[in-house]
Every structure is written in structure tokens, then in C-alpha cells.
Scaffold this active site. Structure first.
Site, PDB file in Angstrom:
ATOM      1  N   ASP A 280     -68.933-121.502   7.533  1.00  0.00           N
ATOM      2  CA  ASP A 280     -69.295-121.559   6.110  1.00  0.00           C
ATOM      3  C   ASP A 280     -71.552-121.575   6.137  1.00  0.00           C
ATOM      4  O   ASP A 280     -71.649-122.052   6.301  1.00  0.00           O
ATOM      5  CB  ASP A 280     -69.992-122.792   5.281  1.00  0.00           C
ATOM      6  CG  ASP A 280     -70.337-121.857   3.789  1.00  0.00           C
ATOM      7  OD1 ASP A 280     -70.878-121.025   3.500  1.00  0.00           O
ATOM      8  OD2 ASP A 280     -70.469-122.746   3.058  1.00  0.00           O
TER       9      ASP A 280
ATOM     10  N   ASP B  54     -74.872-119.187   5.664  1.00  0.00           N
ATOM     11  CA  ASP B  54     -75.217-118.829   4.699  1.00  0.00           C
ATOM     12  C   ASP B  54     -76.528-117.951   4.768  1.00  0.00           C
ATOM     13  O   ASP B  54     -77.175-118.220   5.938  1.00  0.00           O
ATOM     14  CB  ASP B  54     -75.608-119.888   3.338  1.00  0.00           C
ATOM     15  CG  ASP B  54     -74.838-120.467   3.201  1.00  0.00           C
ATOM     16  OD1 ASP B  54     -74.282-120.140   2.369  1.00  0.00           O
ATOM     17  OD2 ASP B  54     -74.643-121.627   3.582  1.00  0.00           O
TER      18      ASP B  54
ATOM     19  N   ASP C 196     -71.746-116.424   3.004  1.00  0.00           N
ATOM     20  CA  ASP C 196     -72.121-116.174   1.623  1.00  0.00           C
ATOM     21  C   ASP C 196     -72.974-115.468   1.723  1.00  0.00           C
ATOM     22  O   ASP C 196     -74.679-115.837   2.826  1.00  0.00           O
ATOM     23  CB  ASP C 196     -72.157-117.175   1.660  1.00  0.00           C
ATOM     24  CG  ASP C 196     -71.095-117.901   1.314  1.00  0.00           C
ATOM     25  OD1 ASP C 196     -70.049-117.431   0.811  1.00  0.00           O
ATOM     26  OD2 ASP C 196     -71.326-119.036   0.631  1.00  0.00           O
TER      27      ASP C 196
END
Length: 452
Positions: A71, A73, A125
Site C-alpha cells: 500500500d 501513498d 493511493d
């Protein structure tokens, strides 16, 4: 006392991103940045995006997840002179258009970001912000509009808390690895980062520092179950929306971890058995197995009662180690709450709950009927219940009655036993749904040859 510092160092190496992965992720991220820059250049609407990485990748606390999907960002910032006239939804749509086609899957327009999915690798993201000179950034939130948020400020706060040896960052990785293994409703990486930074107890050994930090976190949450964001938006309680069930699950898991850590650090526990304490919470596939450097007859029980009963001066002979592990039978994805309790029966005596005895510092006498039962469970039906009864200590070994096999419930969601002999024992319960262990619980039982 077993010294597992090097095992923790090896564990850290196994869960931290290596340099090749980091390089690959940066290259992918930069390619997306260039695509977004080109989109707005061609659009010629007066907006020029700038970028700032955020989250665990920038804080160097990212871990390799068990499911293999990272994940990442990357914030997109627009410097403007006044609040944009176009809506939050328009900004989200622009980013979706800019990255559409970059990967095989379509971008996902979420509430707080646009997500770009690299199948079976990671997802990126992309939150959107606008900045007025001298003010904090505003995040484009589809449900709340423009809200104040500054993840850059959080990175600076965390880095100021971090020590030069990197112990805080390693402890955050350990907490995230625990959450990754246990699944269920354990806190996010952001919450664990704040809790660790606010409760860090440094030590030259990582195992000692991690235990003391866990204990500090537990103590602070018992006083006030809250985790306040230290930066913009300030004083936001990130644990405010935790349900009663999720809070109970988290605190029970935390208490169990602290108890296991205390056993691992006990002066009579050798390195192999200490490592098994840690492996129970981190996973035996990732945390290394230590070496039994001592000659004492210490047996791992996953129970804080073990040290009270094992007589290391006596030769106990051979025994059949029949213990089974749920991890060997089913995939583990703990996502529901489960609690078990125990009724202690004897003719002529009032039935008592085990936790009542524990509260009064009483051990369970021998020759009592023990009725273990599920007291709380939120797993949707249908599901299967399984039980494990494990005896530990010198008496269990002498009798060759270690047990530990996993058996299926009879349908009554209860397991009846008798307190035949003294020593530490524990019972675990598992809920299996669709071939996956989705909840587990445990209760320790200390039995001694004495009356109430």
C-alpha cells in the site's frame, strides 16, 4: 533470560522492504507522476500538480505483507491563490482520467483518494490537496468536501520522535507485522505509529524494548482508550469509532501478547521456547526459531503459568508431543470476535466462573468439572467450532498427557473436561467458516492440589 534481540533483527530484515523493491516502487510511482503532470499540462487549466510521498513508505516503516500487496501513498498538491471553484468530485475525476490505462485495472475512485491497482503487486493511493500560501493543505474528500489534513506534518513529527538507531521504526514494523498476521480488527499502521511513538521504551535489545512498549501501550489504553492525531487535524481521536466488540478484541489480543512477551523474557525460558512465544503472535513462517541453548526441561505452553510449575531439576523422561496447530489445518484470517469462558462445577459447591477465581487469585483445585463454552461470538452462521485442550508442566509430562489435538465441537459450542492433575493448562477455541479460521480465543487454567 533468553536474549532474542538477534532473532528480532533477523525478523526485521525479513519483513522490511529490500532496496530492489523500494527502487521498483519509486520507478512506478515516478511514472504515474509524469503521467499526471502531462495530463494537466495538456489540459492547460492553470493547475500544476506537485507531489509529496506520504505514509509508511516515506516513514520507512512499510513491511512486506503476507498477501503480497503493498500500500503506497503519494499526495498530489495544487498551489492556488483561493479555494478552487471546481468540486472535489471534479478533481477526483481528473486524476482518474490522468491515470486511466496505466495499469490493466481501471482506477478506483474512493472517498479520500484515487487508487491505482497493480494486480497482485501493490496499489498506489493518490489523495488530492490544494494549498493556500501559509495555510495547511485541504484534502479532497468526496463525502466531506475539502477538509484540513497535512500528512507531511505527520512525517516530520514521527521523524522527530525517531531515534538514530531506528528502534522506533523497527517496533512499528513489528506491530504492523503482528496486525498483518492476526488480521481481525487490529489498528491501522497510522494508529500503531502514534501509539509506538508515544509509548516507546528504548532498550539495547529489541525484544525487551518491544515488550516494554507493548506494556506501555496497554497501560495507556486502559486509562483512556484513545489515540489522538498529533498533527493536522489535531486532536482527532482515531479510535473514537471503534465498536465495543472491536475494542474488546484489540485489548484481549494486546493482553495476550504482553503475557507471551513476559513468558519469553522469563529468566527460566530458553531461546527456543522464547522464540515460540513470539512466533505465536508473529507467525512461525516469518519469525525465526531460536536454539535451545539451555539444558533445563522448559516446555513452551503459550501460557504465563508455565514457569510456576515446570521443575527443571527433575528428569521427566520421554513423552508424546501430540499438539496440533490450527495454522497447519486452515488458512488464518481473524476477522471476527470470539470469547470463551469456563464454569467450574463440584457437587455441594456453588458453580463459579473461571474469571471469578482468577480475580480472587485462586487456582482451580483438582477433581472439578470444567465446562468451557462460547460466551460471545459475532461470526455469521453457518460455521464450525473446534477445540484444543493442552496440558503443560512436569505432571503432564510424567503422565504422558500433553494432549493438544484439535477436535470438532459436538454442536453444543462447549467442551467438558475435569481438573485431573495440577499444572498449567489452556483451552483454545476456533471458528472455521468456508474453510478459513476466522476467529480464535483462548483461556488459561492453572490447577493446583488444594481446596478453595
Amino acid at each position: 533470560m533468553a536474549n532474542c534481540h538477534q532473532l528480532f533483527q533477523d525478523f526485521n530484515e525479513s519483513i522490511a522492504l529490500d532496496s530492489e523493491h523500494k527502487k521498483s516502487l519509486r520507478q512506478s510511482r515516478d511514472a504515474v507522476r509524469n503521467k499526471i503532470k502531462a495530463y494537466f499540462k495538456n489540459k492547460n487549466n492553470g493547475l500544476t500538480p506537485k507531489f509529496h510521498g506520504q505514509g509508511s513508505f516515506m516513514m520507512h516503516t512499510i513491511i512486506e505483507p503476507l498477501d503480497g500487496e503493498y500500500d503506497i501513498d503519494d499526495g498530489i498538491y495544487f498551489q492556488v491563490e483561493k479555494e478552487p471553484s471546481v468540486t472535489v468530485h471534479t478533481f477526483h475525476r481528473w486524476i482518474c482520467e490522468a491515470v486511466d490505462g496505466h495499469t490493466a485495472e481501471k482506477p478506483v475512485d474512493k472517498q479520500t483518494c484515487v487508487r491505482l491497482i497493480y494486480t497482485k503487486k501493490y496499489h498506489l493511493d493518490l489523495p488530492v490537496y490544494y494549498i493556500l500560501e501559509g495555510a495547511s493543505p485541504y484534502l479532497a474528500h468526496k463525502g466531506k468536501g475539502w477538509i484540513t489534513s497535512d500528512p507531511r506534518e505527520f512525517i516530520r513529527w514521527f521523524n522527530q520522535k525517531a531515534d538514530s538507531d531506528g528502534q522506533l521504526k523497527r517496533i512499528v514494523r513489528y506491530l504492523k507485522a503482528w496486525s498483518d498476521y492476526r488480521k481481525g480488527e487490529l489498528p491501522s499502521g497510522l494508529i500503531f505509529s502514534i501509539l509506538a511513538a508515544n509509548n516507546i521504551a528504548h532498550d539495547e535489545r529489541d525484544d525487551v524494548a518491544f515488550y516494554q512498549t507493548l506494556r506501555n501501550i496497554k497501560y495507556s489504553l486502559n486509562l483512556n482508550f484513545a489515540c489522538y492525531r498529533p498533527t493536522t487535524p489535531t486532536h482527532e481521536n482515531l479510535l473514537e469509532d471503534y465498536s465495543k466488540t472491536n475494542k474488546a478484541y484489540f485489548m484481549s489480543q494486546l493482553s495476550n501478547f504482553v503475557a507471551s512477551a513476559e513468558e519469553a523474557l522469563d529468566e527460566d525460558t530458553n531461546e527456543e521456547d522464547a522464540s515460540k512465544c513470539w512466533r505465536y503472535h508473529f507467525g512461525k513462517e516469518r519469525f525465526p526459531l531460536g536454539v535451545a541453548k539451555q539444558t533445563k526441561n522448559i516446555y513452551f505452553s503459550e501460557s504465563v503459568f508455565n514457569r510456576d510449575y515446570v521443575d527443571s531439576s527433575v528428569s521427566l523422561g520421554s513423552y508424546d508431543n501430540t499438539e496440533e496447530f490450527i495454522e497447519d489445518q486452515y488458512p488464518i484470517h481473524l476477522q471476527y470476535y470470539l470469547r470463551i469462558n469456563c464454569r467450574v462445577h463440584q457437587n455441594g459447591w456453588r458453580t463459579r466462573l473461571l474469571h471469578e477465581l482468577i480475580a480472587r487469585n485462586l487456582l482451580v483445585p483438582t477433581q472439578k468439572k470444567l465446562e468451557f463454552f462460547i460466551s460471545d461470538c459475532n461470526v455469521p452462521k453457518p460455521y464450525t467450532v473446534k477445540w484444543k485442550v493442552r496440558n503443560v508442566g512436569d505432571e503432564a509430562i510424567r503422565r504422558n498427557c500433553i494432549r493438544g489435538k484439535i477436535v470438532e465441537d459436538t454442536g453444543k459450542q462447549r467442551k467438558e473436561e475435569t481438573s485431573d492433575f495440577h499444572g498449567p493448562h489452556y483451552v483454545e477455541c476456533y471458528v472455521v467458516k468456508n474453510g478459513i479460521c476466522v476467529a480464535r480465543a483462548r483461556i488459561d487454567v492453572a490447577i493446583k492440589d488444594e481446596a478453595w
